[in-house]
Design a protein around this motif. Structure first.
Motif, PDB file in Angstrom:
ATOM      1  N   GLY A 323       0.808  -1.207   0.000  1.00  0.00           N
ATOM      2  CA  GLY A 323       0.000   0.000   0.000  1.00  0.00           C
ATOM      3  C   GLY A 323       0.840   1.256   0.000  1.00  0.00           C
ATOM      4  N   HIS A 324       0.364   2.276   0.688  1.00  0.00           N
ATOM      5  CA  HIS A 324       1.093   3.553   0.725  1.00  0.00           C
ATOM      6  C   HIS A 324       0.733   4.310   1.980  1.00  0.00           C
ATOM      7  CE1 HIS A 324      -2.346   6.251  -0.188  1.00  0.00           C
ATOM      8  NE2 HIS A 324      -2.796   5.259  -0.944  1.00  0.00           N
ATOM      9  N   ASN A 325       1.634   5.191   2.378  1.00  0.00           N
ATOM     10  CA  ASN A 325       1.328   6.172   3.412  1.00  0.00           C
ATOM     11  C   ASN A 325       1.302   7.547   2.753  1.00  0.00           C
ATOM     12  OD1 ASN A 325       4.059   6.953   3.171  1.00  0.00           O
ATOM     13  ND2 ASN A 325       4.687   5.613   4.855  1.00  0.00           N
ATOM     14  N   ALA A 326       1.457   8.596   3.507  1.00  0.00           N
ATOM     15  CA  ALA A 326       1.375   9.934   2.925  1.00  0.00           C
ATOM     16  C   ALA A 326       2.566  10.264   2.039  1.00  0.00           C
ATOM     17  CB  ALA A 326       1.252  10.974   4.038  1.00  0.00           C
ATOM     18  N   ASP A 327       3.681   9.539   2.193  1.00  0.00           N
ATOM     19  CA  ASP A 327       4.914   9.897   1.494  1.00  0.00           C
ATOM     20  C   ASP A 327       5.323   8.942   0.380  1.00  0.00           C
ATOM     21  OD1 ASP A 327       5.861  12.235   3.166  1.00  0.00           O
ATOM     22  OD2 ASP A 327       5.596  10.720   4.720  1.00  0.00           O
ATOM     23  N   LEU A 328       5.028   7.662   0.528  1.00  0.00           N
ATOM     24  CA  LEU A 328       5.520   6.707  -0.466  1.00  0.00           C
ATOM     25  C   LEU A 328       4.623   5.489  -0.549  1.00  0.00           C
ATOM     26  CD1 LEU A 328       7.028   4.244   1.315  1.00  0.00           C
ATOM     27  CD2 LEU A 328       8.722   6.044   1.601  1.00  0.00           C
ATOM     28  N   ALA A 329       4.737   4.798  -1.693  1.00  0.00           N
ATOM     29  CA  ALA A 329       4.004   3.557  -1.944  1.00  0.00           C
ATOM     30  C   ALA A 329       4.993   2.423  -2.065  1.00  0.00           C
ATOM     31  CB  ALA A 329       3.185   3.681  -3.228  1.00  0.00           C
ATOM     32  N   TRP A 330       4.537   1.229  -1.736  1.00  0.00           N
ATOM     33  CA  TRP A 330       5.396   0.057  -1.876  1.00  0.00           C
ATOM     34  C   TRP A 330       4.599  -1.135  -2.396  1.00  0.00           C
ATOM     35  CZ3 TRP A 330       3.878   2.285   2.663  1.00  0.00           C
ATOM     36  CH2 TRP A 330       3.107   1.515   3.534  1.00  0.00           C
ATOM     37  N   GLY A 331       5.280  -1.941  -3.201  1.00  0.00           N
ATOM     38  CA  GLY A 331       4.732  -3.200  -3.684  1.00  0.00           C
ATOM     39  C   GLY A 331       5.782  -4.278  -3.526  1.00  0.00           C
ATOM     40  N   ILE A 332       5.396  -5.527  -3.732  1.00  0.00           N
ATOM     41  CA  ILE A 332       6.340  -6.625  -3.557  1.00  0.00           C
ATOM     42  C   ILE A 332       6.183  -7.650  -4.666  1.00  0.00           C
ATOM     43  CG2 ILE A 332       6.566  -6.415  -1.054  1.00  0.00           C
ATOM     44  CD1 ILE A 332       4.524  -8.639  -0.737  1.00  0.00           C
ATOM     45  N   THR A 333       7.294  -8.287  -4.994  1.00  0.00           N
ATOM     46  CA  THR A 333       7.296  -9.473  -5.837  1.00  0.00           C
ATOM     47  C   THR A 333       8.262 -10.480  -5.227  1.00  0.00           C
ATOM     48  OG1 THR A 333       9.122  -8.777  -7.279  1.00  0.00           O
ATOM     49  CG2 THR A 333       6.900  -8.089  -7.919  1.00  0.00           C
ATOM     50  N   THR A 334       8.125 -11.717  -5.624  1.00  0.00           N
ATOM     51  CA  THR A 334       9.025 -12.760  -5.143  1.00  0.00           C
ATOM     52  C   THR A 334      10.372 -12.640  -5.840  1.00  0.00           C
ATOM     53  OG1 THR A 334       7.167 -14.230  -4.779  1.00  0.00           O
ATOM     54  CG2 THR A 334       9.326 -15.239  -4.899  1.00  0.00           C
ATOM     55  N   ALA A 335      11.445 -12.697  -5.064  1.00  0.00           N
ATOM     56  CA  ALA A 335      12.789 -12.625  -5.637  1.00  0.00           C
ATOM     57  C   ALA A 335      13.288 -13.979  -6.133  1.00  0.00           C
ATOM     58  CB  ALA A 335      13.775 -12.069  -4.610  1.00  0.00           C
ATOM     59  N   VAL A 336      12.553 -15.066  -5.844  1.00  0.00           N
ATOM     60  CA  VAL A 336      12.913 -16.427  -6.247  1.00  0.00           C
ATOM     61  C   VAL A 336      14.329 -16.773  -5.766  1.00  0.00           C
ATOM     62  CG1 VAL A 336      12.597 -18.110  -8.098  1.00  0.00           C
ATOM     63  CG2 VAL A 336      11.620 -15.855  -8.359  1.00  0.00           C
ATOM     64  N   ALA A 337      14.652 -16.318  -4.575  1.00  0.00           N
ATOM     65  CA  ALA A 337      15.991 -16.565  -4.031  1.00  0.00           C
ATOM     66  C   ALA A 337      16.097 -17.995  -3.513  1.00  0.00           C
ATOM     67  CB  ALA A 337      16.287 -15.585  -2.907  1.00  0.00           C
TER      68      ALA A 337
END
Length: 824
Positions: A323-337
């Motif tokens: 999601g996001h807060n007032a300053d930045l948004a974030w998303g995720i994907t699998t790194a397949v590590a």
């Protein structure tokens, strides 16, 4: 009507009335369990009032003057919609399903007890700061407040099963987090499959079936393992004439009990302000998980002291994960590590220790746990371990037709799993710090607290900047790359600790202005840090990059349009491979070439639901796997195919290069050419296509079903699950529908949610879930987003709540007794 026969209608009328009464009773029980969206509730455990405003799709905005009250309210509101799902998730990861479902669930419980997820959750809870433990306790109190209030109006599932939820504990949230982290780990399954195939065709030949990436061969097999396998009996012999009809799905989803299994897939890409039409940064994200009912996410907005965040949460876990807060948004994907290694341990003759070269054998450690089983006595299990890790032998080869099934290589040795769990996980702390981060650097630092799960954390800031940070802890290995099992008796292969997280790959504001992660290789081949031994296909990332380059200045609308893309680069590689062999196939089998011309060569590669060539391409993939590898792998072929959805596979490398060491069919006296194998596959695909009838299109064979825990039960399955629904897309398209190659009609995984975040103006951020917010069977918000998900539409995410015109309801949560409010 004859007067003599009127009385025959009495029993029919009674049956009809009884049926109506039963339906009415079920509907009444179900509807009274649904949450209210307007009014006032008094709840024990709150210190101050919390306001909940529900907007379109019953998405809540929670506003509180105290942070713990805010998280309490999140627990209450989420449980009111998803209690059954939350209960099953904590029991699944905690190895406690048999308490509800009896003997049938013991194998699943043994699996997760062996992996130690409950122990990891307890370790993580003890290691957290007191303030974070307080938030988990507040969430648990909110869930329990719902549980107490709903005691006599439980969700329909509990009534049918004759069950009720146990009290929620703070560690339950961490068990769910540990389970979801486990779903992002894959190498254990690949290494077990390698052992099984190596026993059939030899380790050096089996190695060829595990390419690291396009153009990158796998690492070498440890020579000690090669020598050891040479001393063991060979595996089952290949059955001549093995037919593709016998290639059954390795994982027969719906996975019991209808909850998310492991999968490696997700898309996310970022654009700096330099690449967008308005000068703002943009983020697109669509994490891929199994289709389940309810879906895996719950959408909400939280407003409180030191916290304002909107996005999606995991039911059962506080705060917002994407999601996001007032300053930045974030998303995720699998790194397949690759954070899992198998070790082969040679036991001593008495079975109490394992060998160590040059020193005294090491005693095997044993811990005992009791699995509580509904309707019968508890079952005590012994879980063995060595310094290399936990012994898996007791859970290998158990067939439940779920992702908990692991291949049994049938060796006279112990198979031991080592994971990156030397230190307690800090994922909850990571989520809390992300929700409160103000800068890209703060968010990247927060991401490193995801210790047990290696993710691509994608970040977009309101000032136009973007960043990527790989999270997690990677093992510092001794000898060996970790792609294949290591000889446990040789200390040279033992882990040496952890790679410093300062070495984790990251990137901020690249010159290109674009960052893409779609489970592809994200570092150059000569990078000093080994992250993975089996990346996923680069096709989705390549397609996203091509769409971005052709889009001009990016807008939220053009970002969302890319999420709907269904062009298959693998399908286009099939076309290229065929054209390379045109002369040979024409000469060998003109009829097969005619099939290629009619069904493949004029196709644009679009896996659209209405496409007939796409249906043929979907069936051509398993036919090619069978024609290439079925003769040598026989009944073990499904094990290889089960890995095709989580790693770059040998067929993709063959399509890319035209080369393979498996062209020849070893069951025939004459060597086969690539043209012969292609001709065989084309004819097999046409036979399969004809089985679906005339004018078949992709949606006629490729379907998704959102499976509920009751899916396998007669009548109840169709009542609670959603689907099947015909869809487009494939395993390598941006709008992904992942299928096992041997079951191309059964969609297993897809976009579990979609979002395009707009940091310059959060009110323009839009997203969608697969189904809806509610888990209640007859709720209008149970699947009200499904149509939007199917056609890749979205709705605005709330920011500062819905306006009056779009407010569904206002719910006031008050302390039970105002005179006893506690000042914090």
């Amino acid at each position: 009507m004859s007067k003599r026969h009127w009385y025959w209608w009495i029993p029919l009328a009674l049956v009809f009335a009884s049926a109506l009464g039963t339906v009415g009773l079920i509907l009444w029980i179900a509807k009274r369990a649904e949450p209210i969206y307007s009014g006032t509730l008094e709840l024990a455990g709150l210190s101050r009032p919390v306001e909940v405003r529900f907007g379109p799709h019953a998405v809540p905005t929670l506003v509180a003057s105290d942070l713990e009250d805010l998280i309490f309210a999140q627990g209450y509101v989420t449980a009111a919609e998803r209690m059954w799902q939350m209960d099953l998730l904590r029991r699944l990861g905690g190895g406690r399903l048999a308490e509800l479902f009896g003997q049938d669930a013991v194998a699943v419980d043994r699996f997760f007890r062996t992996l130690g997820l409950p122990l990891e959750a307890r370790r993580a809870l003890e290691a957290l700061e007191a303030s974070d433990r307080a938030l988990l306790a507040a969430y648990a109190a909110g869930v329990n407040a719902y549980r107490e209030r709903a005691r006599h109006r439980l969700p329909l599932e509990y009534v049918i099963a004759g069950l009720e939820p146990a009290p929620w504990q703070p560690e339950d949230s961490l068990v769910i987090g540990a389970y979801m982290a486990w779903t992002q780990s894959f190498n254990m399954r690949a290494e077990l499959t390698f052992l099984r195939l190596a026993r059939r065709i030899g380790p050096e030949r089996a190695r060829l079936l595990f390419p690291t990436d396009a153009g990158l061969a796998p690492p070498e097999v440890p020579p000690e393992l090669v020598a050891y396998l040479a001393t063991t009996a060979t595996g089952p012999s290949s059955r001549p004439g093995f037919d593709s009809a016998a290639i059954v799905p390795f994982i027969d989803l719906p996975a019991w009990p209808g909850l998310p299994p492991p999968t490696a897939a997700s898309n996310a890409w970022l654009a700096t302000g330099a690449r967008t039409a308005t000068g703002e940064a943009l983020l697109a994200n669509d994490p891929h998980l199994a289709f389940s009912m309810p879906g895996p996410w719950y959408e909400l907005e939280l407003i409180g002291p030191r916290l304002h965040v909107a996005g999606v949460s995991l039911p059962g876990v506080p705060l917002v994960l994407i999601g996001h807060n007032a300053d930045l948004a974030w998303g995720i994907t699998t790194a397949v590590a690759d954070t899992q290694d198998l070790f082969i341990e040679r036991p001593t003759p008495d079975g109490r220790a394992v060998e160590r070269e040059g020193r005294t054998p090491e005693p095997i450690q044993v811990r005992y746990e009791a699995i509580q089983v509904r309707g019968t006595d508890p079952i005590e299990i012994a879980i063995r371990s060595t310094s290399r890790g936990v012994v898996l032998n007791d859970i290998l080869g158990v067939r439940t037709a779920t992702p908990m099934d692991l291949a049994d290589p049938d060796l006279d040795a112990l198979i031991v799993l080592r994971q990156n769990h030397d230190h307690p996980d800090q994922s909850f702390q990571a989520v809390r710090r992300l929700c409160q981060a103000r800068t890209l650097d703060e968010a990247r630092a927060a991401g490193l607290d995801f210790r047990h799960v290696v993710l691509n954390l994608m970040l977009a800031h309101h000032d136009g900047g973007i960043a990527w940070q790989m999270t997690g802890v990677l093992p510092q290995r001794g000898r060996g790359a970790g792609a294949f099992p290591n000889p446990g008796w040789n200390d040279d292969y033992a882990w040496r600790g952890e790679v410093p997280q300062a070495l984790n790959p990251s990137l901020t504001d690249p010159p290109s202005g674009i960052i893409i992660t779609a489970n592809q290789r994200t570092i150059p081949p000569d990078h000093p840090l080994r992250v993975s031994n089996a990346w996923m296909s680069p096709h989705r990332a390549q397609r996203i990059a091509a769409r971005i380059e052709n889009a001009g200045p990016l807008t939220p609308e053009s970002m969302a349009a890319i999420q709907a893309d269904r062009i298959s680069l693998q399908g286009r590689m099939m076309q290229s491979s065929l054209r390379r062999l045109e002369a040979e196939i024409r000469a060998l089998d003109p009829g097969a070439w005619l099939l290629a011309e009619r069904h493949v060569l004029d196709w644009d590669g679009d896996m659209d639901a209405s496409s007939r060539p796409a249906a043929f391409a979907a069936l051509l993939e398993p036919a090619l796997f069978q024609a290439l590898y079925g003769d040598e792998l026989g009944e073990d072929l499904p094990y290889l195919l089960s890995l095709a959805i989580v790693a770059y596979n040998p067929l993709q490398e063959t399509l890319r290069t035209g080369e393979s060491a498996f062209w020849d069919d070893v069951t025939t006296p004459e060597p086969e050419t690539p043209a012969a194998i292609w001709a065989r596959a084309l004819r097999k695909a046409k036979t399969a296509l004809d089985g679906y009838g005339a004018e078949v299109r992709l949606a006629d064979l490729r379907r998704v079903r959102f499976t509920h825990a009751f899916d396998r039960l007669p009548l109840l399955g169709d009542l609670f699950s959603v689907g099947p629904i015909g869809v487009g897309g494939s395993s390598d398209t941006v709008d992904v529908i992942k299928t096992e190659p041997q079951a191309p009609g059964k969609g297993l995984f897809g976009a579990s949610m979609r979002v395009v975040a707009t940091p310059a103006d959060w009110r323009r951020t839009r997203g969608t879930l697969t189904l809806g917010q509610s888990g209640h069977r007859f709720s209008p918000y149970r699947s009200d987003q499904l149509e939007d998900w199917l056609v890749v539409r979205s709705h605005p995410w709330p920011w500062n709540g819905p306006d009056d015109a779009h407010t569904l309801g206002r719910l006031q949560l008050d302390p039970l007794d105002a005179s006893e409010r506690v000042e914090r």
